[in-house]
Design a protein around this motif. Structure first.
Motif, PDB file in Angstrom:
ATOM      1  N   GLY A   1      35.500  30.934  42.324  1.00  0.00           N
ATOM      2  CA  GLY A   1      35.696  32.374  42.384  1.00  0.00           C
ATOM      3  C   GLY A   1      35.992  32.875  43.779  1.00  0.00           C
ATOM      4  N   PHE A   2      35.772  32.031  44.773  1.00  0.00           N
ATOM      5  CA  PHE A   2      35.939  32.448  46.162  1.00  0.00           C
ATOM      6  C   PHE A   2      37.290  32.036  46.743  1.00  0.00           C
ATOM      7  N   VAL A   3      38.066  31.271  46.002  1.00  0.00           N
ATOM      8  CA  VAL A   3      39.330  30.759  46.522  1.00  0.00           C
ATOM      9  C   VAL A   3      40.495  31.389  45.769  1.00  0.00           C
ATOM     10  N   LYS A   4      41.664  31.382  46.417  1.00  0.00           N
ATOM     11  CA  LYS A   4      42.842  32.031  45.858  1.00  0.00           C
ATOM     12  C   LYS A   4      43.540  31.202  44.793  1.00  0.00           C
ATOM     13  N   GLU A   5      43.032  30.004  44.529  1.00  0.00           N
ATOM     14  CA  GLU A   5      43.606  29.192  43.457  1.00  0.00           C
ATOM     15  C   GLU A   5      43.467  29.890  42.109  1.00  0.00           C
ATOM     16  N   HIS A   6      42.425  30.685  41.970  1.00  0.00           N
ATOM     17  CA  HIS A   6      42.181  31.446  40.751  1.00  0.00           C
ATOM     18  C   HIS A   6      42.361  32.937  41.047  1.00  0.00           C
ATOM     19  N   PRO A   7      42.882  33.706  40.086  1.00  0.00           N
ATOM     20  CA  PRO A   7      43.220  35.109  40.354  1.00  0.00           C
ATOM     21  C   PRO A   7      42.031  36.066  40.328  1.00  0.00           C
ATOM     22  N   VAL A   8      40.847  35.592  39.965  1.00  0.00           N
ATOM     23  CA  VAL A   8      39.721  36.504  39.770  1.00  0.00           C
ATOM     24  C   VAL A   8      39.318  37.191  41.074  1.00  0.00           C
ATOM     25  N   GLU A   9      39.406  36.489  42.190  1.00  0.00           N
ATOM     26  CA  GLU A   9      39.044  37.126  43.464  1.00  0.00           C
ATOM     27  C   GLU A   9      39.977  38.281  43.779  1.00  0.00           C
ATOM     28  N   ARG A  10      41.246  38.191  43.389  1.00  0.00           N
ATOM     29  CA  ARG A  10      42.194  39.290  43.601  1.00  0.00           C
ATOM     30  C   ARG A  10      41.863  40.456  42.673  1.00  0.00           C
ATOM     31  N   TRP A  11      41.516  40.139  41.434  1.00  0.00           N
ATOM     32  CA  TRP A  11      41.149  41.194  40.491  1.00  0.00           C
ATOM     33  C   TRP A  11      39.880  41.919  40.945  1.00  0.00           C
ATOM     34  N   TYR A  12      38.961  41.179  41.540  1.00  0.00           N
ATOM     35  CA  TYR A  12      37.741  41.794  42.064  1.00  0.00           C
ATOM     36  C   TYR A  12      38.078  42.794  43.157  1.00  0.00           C
ATOM     37  N   ARG A  13      38.968  42.414  44.057  1.00  0.00           N
ATOM     38  CA  ARG A  13      39.378  43.328  45.137  1.00  0.00           C
ATOM     39  C   ARG A  13      40.113  44.544  44.576  1.00  0.00           C
ATOM     40  N   ASP A  14      40.952  44.320  43.566  1.00  0.00           N
ATOM     41  CA  ASP A  14      41.689  45.431  42.963  1.00  0.00           C
ATOM     42  C   ASP A  14      40.753  46.425  42.270  1.00  0.00           C
ATOM     43  N   LEU A  15      39.762  45.908  41.552  1.00  0.00           N
ATOM     44  CA  LEU A  15      38.867  46.780  40.803  1.00  0.00           C
ATOM     45  C   LEU A  15      38.044  47.693  41.709  1.00  0.00           C
ATOM     46  N   ARG A  16      37.839  47.310  42.932  1.00  0.00           N
ATOM     47  CA  ARG A  16      37.087  48.151  43.859  1.00  0.00           C
ATOM     48  C   ARG A  16      37.879  49.398  44.258  1.00  0.00           C
ATOM     49  N   ALA A  17      39.166  49.410  43.977  1.00  0.00           N
ATOM     50  CA  ALA A  17      39.995  50.570  44.343  1.00  0.00           C
ATOM     51  C   ALA A  17      39.856  51.725  43.358  1.00  0.00           C
ATOM     52  N   VAL A  18      39.347  51.458  42.161  1.00  0.00           N
ATOM     53  CA  VAL A  18      39.378  52.460  41.091  1.00  0.00           C
ATOM     54  C   VAL A  18      38.635  53.732  41.472  1.00  0.00           C
ATOM     55  N   GLY A  19      37.484  53.611  42.107  1.00  0.00           N
ATOM     56  CA  GLY A  19      36.722  54.789  42.477  1.00  0.00           C
ATOM     57  C   GLY A  19      37.144  55.428  43.776  1.00  0.00           C
ATOM     58  N   LEU A  20      38.094  54.804  44.472  1.00  0.00           N
ATOM     59  CA  LEU A  20      38.522  55.302  45.782  1.00  0.00           C
ATOM     60  C   LEU A  20      39.889  55.960  45.751  1.00  0.00           C
ATOM     61  N   MET A  21      40.759  55.459  44.900  1.00  0.00           N
ATOM     62  CA  MET A  21      42.150  55.918  44.898  1.00  0.00           C
ATOM     63  C   MET A  21      42.300  57.290  44.223  1.00  0.00           C
ATOM     64  N   GLU A  22      43.120  58.109  44.821  1.00  0.00           N
ATOM     65  CA  GLU A  22      43.509  59.396  44.235  1.00  0.00           C
ATOM     66  C   GLU A  22      45.038  59.473  44.280  1.00  0.00           C
ATOM     67  N   GLY A  23      45.629  59.899  43.193  1.00  0.00           N
ATOM     68  CA  GLY A  23      47.079  59.993  43.168  1.00  0.00           C
ATOM     69  C   GLY A  23      47.710  58.643  42.909  1.00  0.00           C
ATOM     70  N   ALA A  24      48.921  58.444  43.391  1.00  0.00           N
ATOM     71  CA  ALA A  24      49.714  57.216  43.274  1.00  0.00           C
ATOM     72  C   ALA A  24      50.256  57.019  41.863  1.00  0.00           C
ATOM     73  N   VAL A  25      49.401  57.066  40.850  1.00  0.00           N
ATOM     74  CA  VAL A  25      49.837  56.906  39.462  1.00  0.00           C
ATOM     75  C   VAL A  25      49.321  58.089  38.650  1.00  0.00           C
ATOM     76  N   MET A  26      49.968  58.344  37.521  1.00  0.00           N
ATOM     77  CA  MET A  26      49.576  59.465  36.684  1.00  0.00           C
ATOM     78  C   MET A  26      50.123  59.231  35.280  1.00  0.00           C
ATOM     79  N   VAL A  27      49.416  59.703  34.262  1.00  0.00           N
ATOM     80  CA  VAL A  27      49.881  59.554  32.885  1.00  0.00           C
ATOM     81  C   VAL A  27      50.179  60.918  32.282  1.00  0.00           C
TER      82      VAL A  27
END
Length: 453
Positions: A427-453
């Protein structure tokens, strides 16, 4: 339909007007394209190219915005077309319509065939591949929020369709999903709140064959940013406005030809249309922890003058408030899709990974953790879909989107963390995508704008 077969390899081969005009922009584009090329593998230069991309994105750049195209003013100074709200049956039913199901199928195919394979390289280069953006344009994502009467693909308002598509794309990669959805956010905003002039001037570009890069920019680089307490200002000046401030989390800022900028007007937040050729605009690279494939940057506005017709929506904050809520709803959908990707990946991993002669999924501690992820993803999905359903029908959805954002922020980060934990050292190495998804998920409560439905 196969996107890999329908698109020409490599996307556009020519340089944009900005790349030929600005040497820094040319350098950034050049190293990104070099890193995505198969040629460097054949000549043994992969490591050197990746180092060049890393140095460029780490050190950043600061340059004038892209000159962009000329948007010819058209239409009358009257209210524009407004998409009709979907009728309500009065029954609680979140079953997607036939059209929504078709859209989801196409978006999932795009996520599987193009976003997932390109995600790792895009994360490293902080740039979305041209072929991915072209595929998103081909399936009509920029016009998803635009009514059919204005050249879009939907007969009626459908925040639900946008939510389902964002979720499907995020299963491939959140950063690339944001890059693909960003132009559509601007088009949706113009479709919802634009005047006849604004709609006839800008929307044809988003429903045609050469869709411009565009960005909805609300966030600012301040601690504990509050979207309703903006530092960026808009001062009345004659028959127009002067904008000053700095915006952050601007998607593909160096390439964008049109911005929707949030600024404080007479003490109230408002939205303004700003073309990239405006004097006083400057863009700066701002590589982030997550959502890196979206090419996030900062936009500096120093005495940027815009006309009276640049104001998008009202001056009492109603349109701006709805914009913030619809943007948060989109981020919730992205969190649901990424959380589902984590669940799918770790389920396969724990069933295949052997320890002491049996799959690690046979251990209760592992099985319970995977079950918790499944429960949390489903809870996030239901509250997000409920908010989207109410928005689609034109009902008040403030409470629902607030609940969805709180749940997706907390549980999204927990899902990412548990996903990394379940993979152990992997889970700590870039061979698997989960570490990237973990970093991405931390943006959900911080981001404003950029996308909209």
């Amino acid at each position: 339909m196969s996107f890999m077969n329908n698109l020409r390899p490599g996307g556009r081969h020519g340089l944009s007007s900005r790349e030929t005009r600005d040497p820094i922009g040319f350098a950034v584009a050049a190293v990104n394209r070099l890193a995505q090329s198969d040629l460097i593998d054949r000549v043994g230069l992969r490591k050197q190219a990746e180092q060049a991309v890393y140095s460029t994105t780490r050190n950043g750049f600061r340059a004038a915005t892209a000159a962009g195209r000329t948007f010819a003013r058209a239409g009358s100074r009257t209210a524009g077309e407004r998409p009709a709200s979907a009728p309500s049956s009065g029954v609680f039913d979140l079953t997607p319509t036939e059209d929504e199901s078709m859209l989801v199928d196409v978006a999932q195919e795009l996520a599987t065939e193009m976003l997932r394979p390109a995600a790792s390289a895009a994360n490293e280069s902080c740039a979305a591949p041209e072929e991915v953006l072209a595929a998103a344009q081909e399936i009509g994502l920029p016009g998803l929020g635009v009514p059919e009467s204005l050249g879009g693909i939907m007969e009626e308002r459908s925040a639900m369709a946008g939510t389902l598509v964002a979720e499907a794309l995020a299963k491939g990669d959140m950063g690339l999903a944001v890059a693909a959805l960003a132009p559509g956010a601007v088009a949706t905003a113009i479709g919802l709140w634009g005047t006849d002039v604004q709609q006839r001037t800008y929307l044809p570009a988003f429903t045609g064959t050469d869709v411009p890069a565009a960005a909805l920019t609300i966030a600012e680089p301040t601690v504990l940013f509050d979207p309703f307490t903006l530092a960026t200002t808009a001062l009345r000046d004659g028959d127009g406005f002067v904008l000053d401030g700095v915006k952050s989390a601007v998607v593909r800022g160096a390439d964008a030809e049109l911005f929707v900028v949030a600024a404080r007007l007479d003490g109230t937040p408002a939205l303004f249309l700003v073309e990239s050729g405006a004097e006083g605009l400057e863009v700066e690279a701002d590589p982030s922890m997550g959502v890196r494939a979206a090419g996030l940057s900062r936009l500096h506005l120093a005495g940027v003058r815009v006309g009276a017709d640049a104001l998008l929506g009202d001056t009492d904050g109603a349109a701006y408030t709805e914009c913030v809520r619809l943007s948060r709803l989109a981020w919730c959908a992205l969190a649901v899709g990424t959380g589902q990707a984590v669940l799918n990946y770790v389920t396969g991993y724990v069933n295949e990974r052997q320890a002491f002669g049996e799959p690690i999924s046979h251990r209760q501690s592992v099985a319970f953790m995977v079950a918790d992820i499944a429960i949390e993803v489903q809870a996030m999905r239901l509250v997000t879909w409920k908010a989207a359903s109410r928005a689609t029908r034109g009902q008040d959805f403030a409470r629902e989107v607030a609940l969805a954002r709180q749940l997706c922020t907390e549980k999204g980060m927990k899902i990412g963390l548990d996903g990394v934990q379940l993979l152990g050292g992997h889970g700590f190495v870039k061979e698997h995508p989960v570490e990237r998804w973990y970093r991405d998920l931390r943006a959900v409560g911080l981001m404003e704008g950029a996308v909209m439905v």
